[in-house]
Motif scaffolding. Structure first.
Motif, PDB file in Angstrom:
ATOM      1  N   GLY A 164       0.809  -1.216   0.000  1.00 24.55           N
ATOM      2  CA  GLY A 164       0.000   0.000   0.000  1.00 24.55           C
ATOM      3  C   GLY A 164       0.837   1.258   0.000  1.00 24.55           C
ATOM      4  O   GLY A 164       0.461   2.258  -0.607  1.00 24.55           O
ATOM      5  N   GLY A 165       1.988   1.240   0.679  1.00 26.01           N
ATOM      6  CA  GLY A 165       2.836   2.422   0.709  1.00 26.01           C
ATOM      7  C   GLY A 165       3.390   2.758  -0.660  1.00 26.01           C
ATOM      8  O   GLY A 165       3.369   3.913  -1.087  1.00 26.01           O
ATOM      9  N   LYS A 166       3.857   1.745  -1.372  1.00 31.57           N
ATOM     10  CA  LYS A 166       4.384   1.978  -2.713  1.00 31.57           C
ATOM     11  C   LYS A 166       3.277   2.405  -3.671  1.00 31.57           C
ATOM     12  O   LYS A 166       3.455   3.307  -4.477  1.00 31.57           O
ATOM     13  CB  LYS A 166       5.072   0.718  -3.233  1.00 31.57           C
ATOM     14  N   ALA A 167       2.130   1.738  -3.593  1.00 27.87           N
ATOM     15  CA  ALA A 167       1.014   2.063  -4.476  1.00 27.87           C
ATOM     16  C   ALA A 167       0.560   3.505  -4.279  1.00 27.87           C
ATOM     17  O   ALA A 167       0.245   4.206  -5.244  1.00 27.87           O
ATOM     18  CB  ALA A 167      -0.143   1.099  -4.226  1.00 27.87           C
ATOM     19  N   ALA A 168       0.534   3.956  -3.029  1.00 31.66           N
ATOM     20  CA  ALA A 168       0.127   5.334  -2.743  1.00 31.66           C
ATOM     21  C   ALA A 168       1.120   6.323  -3.338  1.00 31.66           C
ATOM     22  O   ALA A 168       0.729   7.344  -3.911  1.00 31.66           O
ATOM     23  CB  ALA A 168       0.002   5.542  -1.237  1.00 31.66           C
ATOM     24  N   PHE A 169       2.419   6.021  -3.210  1.00 34.15           N
ATOM     25  CA  PHE A 169       3.414   6.927  -3.764  1.00 34.15           C
ATOM     26  C   PHE A 169       3.359   6.947  -5.286  1.00 34.15           C
ATOM     27  O   PHE A 169       3.460   8.005  -5.912  1.00 34.15           O
ATOM     28  CB  PHE A 169       4.814   6.540  -3.310  1.00 34.15           C
ATOM     29  N   TYR A 170       3.183   5.792  -5.904  1.00 31.02           N
ATOM     30  CA  TYR A 170       3.067   5.741  -7.358  1.00 31.02           C
ATOM     31  C   TYR A 170       1.819   6.483  -7.828  1.00 31.02           C
ATOM     32  O   TYR A 170       1.819   7.108  -8.894  1.00 31.02           O
ATOM     33  CB  TYR A 170       3.033   4.288  -7.840  1.00 31.02           C
ATOM     34  N   GLY A 171       0.752   6.404  -7.022  1.00 25.83           N
ATOM     35  CA  GLY A 171      -0.448   7.171  -7.339  1.00 25.83           C
ATOM     36  C   GLY A 171      -0.193   8.656  -7.276  1.00 25.83           C
ATOM     37  O   GLY A 171      -0.657   9.429  -8.138  1.00 25.83           O
ATOM     38  N   TYR A 172       0.560   9.085  -6.281  1.00 27.51           N
ATOM     39  CA  TYR A 172       0.922  10.500  -6.150  1.00 27.51           C
ATOM     40  C   TYR A 172       1.664  10.976  -7.395  1.00 27.51           C
ATOM     41  O   TYR A 172       1.320  12.004  -7.996  1.00 27.51           O
ATOM     42  CB  TYR A 172       1.784  10.685  -4.902  1.00 27.51           C
ATOM     43  N   ARG A 173       2.673  10.233  -7.829  1.00 30.02           N
ATOM     44  CA  ARG A 173       3.438  10.630  -9.010  1.00 30.02           C
ATOM     45  C   ARG A 173       2.571  10.596 -10.270  1.00 30.02           C
ATOM     46  O   ARG A 173       2.706  11.458 -11.146  1.00 30.02           O
ATOM     47  CB  ARG A 173       4.651   9.717  -9.183  1.00 30.02           C
ATOM     48  N   PHE A 174       1.688   9.608 -10.358  1.00 30.24           N
ATOM     49  CA  PHE A 174       0.824   9.493 -11.526  1.00 30.24           C
ATOM     50  C   PHE A 174      -0.062  10.728 -11.677  1.00 30.24           C
ATOM     51  O   PHE A 174      -0.171  11.304 -12.769  1.00 30.24           O
ATOM     52  CB  PHE A 174      -0.036   8.230 -11.416  1.00 30.24           C
TER      53      PHE A 174
END
Length: 331
Positions: free
Chosen positions: A119-129
């Motif tokens: 979830g931590g990585k997915a949230a960060f990738y969502g932020y960049r997206f």
């Protein structure tokens, strides 16, 4: 597939009441998490439909309404970026990391390598997206909101391009991208000279692509006459403020962020769709299809070579042939 609450209505009756409650709660959490993931996976596609609607409105109905949609999309993407950032901070600080001060640069590898939760990585990738996606409506907002009446046509790309280029670098910094992350490298080959030859060969694609697009659109030339000074000035503007800015946006920031967020296979299609949708205002369905094909080609090239330089030059040369050379040679 995670179990739902109903799956536990007739669960093993030999369980204690406490264990049964915990089992049902776990099922609810899993079901809710799965539903949330499905809903969130639809947001990028809803955004794409909204972008298409905004471009259709600008091109065929009302510039004002289209602008309002673009502004809404810009705000929505930034809100999604903030939500994703907040989720990432929750996961990051839960692991014992110190809370980041505003404006402090991101160190992705160092800060994600200790996070065992996906979830931590997915949230960060969502932020960049969503940071990268915000650039799409911004392109149209700048091109429509800056007054260009009385300005020579070759400067139509320069004036909105300056704030856009600044926004691109701000977005890259906010996302924590390094130059290599957004393919600002010469290439993946070990030999520097071979990399140069590959990038120059890719750049030559701009000549046939430009003449092909000219045969579709037949635009007026952006220079009044083919003098060396006028052609040189307009060419530099097109290479920097269409080639560089658009390739940095779509095949650089947006592609890299979408690779991580949606996966590389979907990313190529998604970013190409976003890029082609922004050409709806040319009022040609054939051109939108042509641009989609070119976007797929450029994305594949960047994926293979790990460099933006060749496609940046090819993009600039395409527009030089479309707006300068084509109208005089083929018009």
């Amino acid at each position: 597939m995670p179990k739902t609450f109903d799956d536990y209505q007739y669960h093993d009756l030999n369980l204690s009441a406490e264990d049964r409650e915990q089992d049902i709660k776990r099922a609810k959490d899993e079901s809710g998490s799965s539903t949330q993931q499905r809903n969130e996976s639809m947001i990028p596609w809803v955004f794409l439909l909204g972008l298409a609607a905004a471009e259709l409105a600008v091109g065929y109905w009302s510039i004002g309404f289209g602008m309002a949609l673009h502004v809404t999309l810009l705000i929505a993407s930034l809100i999604m970026a903030v939500i994703s950032w907040y989720r990432w901070e929750i996961n990051r600080t839960a692991g014992g990391s110190a809370r980041r001060e505003a404006g402090q640069p991101v160190q992705l590898e160092e800060e994600l390598q200790d996070q065992s939760q996906v979830g931590g990585k997915a949230a960060f990738y969502g932020y960049r997206f969503y940071i990268g996606l915000a650039l799409a409506p911004l392109i149209r907002i700048l091109s429509l909101s800056i007054p260009l009446k009385g300005v020579a046509p070759q400067y139509f790309y320069l004036i909105p391009g300056i704030p856009l280029l600044a926004a691109i670098f701000v977005a890259a910094k906010m996302a924590g991208f390094r130059r290599s992350d957004i393919y600002l490298t010469l290439g993946s080959l070990q030999n520097t000279w071979k990399n140069w030859k590959v990038q120059l060969a890719i750049a030559l694609l701009g000549f046939p692509l430009g003449f092909m697009e000219y045969s579709i659109l037949h635009p007026e030339p952006i220079v009044s006459q083919l003098t060396p000074g006028a052609v040189m000035t307009a060419s530099i503007i097109l290479i920097i403020f269409t080639g560089l800015t658009e390739e940095l946006t779509f095949r650089g920031i947006m592609k890299r962020a979408t690779d991580d967020f949606l996966g590389e296979r979907i990313s190529v299609i998604y970013v190409s769709l976003v890029f082609s949708v922004l050409h709806i205002t040319h009022l040609s369905a054939l051109d939108v299809l042509f641009v989609f094909g070119v976007a797929l080609l450029f994305s594949s090239i960047v994926h293979q070579t790990k460099s933006l330089y060749g496609v940046t030059l090819a993009h600039g040369l395409t527009n030089i042939n479309l707006f300068i050379i084509g109208p005089y040679l083929l018009g």
